[in-house]
Design a protein around this motif. Sequence first.
Motif: not given
Lengths: 111, 112
Positions: B8-29
């Motif tokens: 996401p663009r912004h993520e607010v979470t509490e200590m101890g929680q799992e956080v997953t950040l995602r990325c889609k690169p430019i095609s061909g890179h």
Amino acid sequence: AQSVSQHNHHVILSEAASLELGCNYSYGGTVNLFWYVQYPGQHLQLLLKYFSGDPLVKGIKGFEAEFIKSKFSFNLRKPSVQWSDTAEYFCAPDRDDKIIFGKGTRLHILP
Amino acid sequence: DAGVIQSPRHEVTEMGQEVTLRCKPISGHDYLFWYRQTMMRGLELLIYFNNNVPIDDSGMPEDRFSAKMPNASFSTLKIQPSEPRDSAVYFCASTQSGYEQYFGPGTRLTVT
């Protein structure tokens, strides 16, 4: 260890002043050199790059940089800054496809 | 091309929680980088991949951090469990070998 050093952490200038930001790296051999800029609240964008050839390279918005191999330097320059140049600037040498970013220089231009 | 996409663009979470950040690169890179940026430490390289294979993860701060790239168009950075000191902006960048990196807009993570 490979490293990059940016001499100034924080620079404050008035509009129309000339700018030079220092950058030295410790790599030997062939190196690609980049300067990136990060405007407030935004992501990093390429300002200019040097791969080979003329050691004086020109980038966007009137910026230029000079590669001096004997000094392992790649200093960024602009003859007359504008308020909109307020940003953080990162020098980034690239060797073997691994870029190491400098600590950055925060540039603040007074209107 | 839409450029590098992060969510996401912004993520607010509490200590101890799992956080997953995602990325889609430019095609061909063929390279993908994960960075962390804070006021105190500046821009830090966490890990980078070449052709989906992790090449250097020496910047990953501790075992709570892990990154995967299951295919050429997707990568994740996971923090489990999260701590307040993980609060930062996390950038993903992609490039073709020898060329400049293109950065995504970043994910601003706040751990309370």
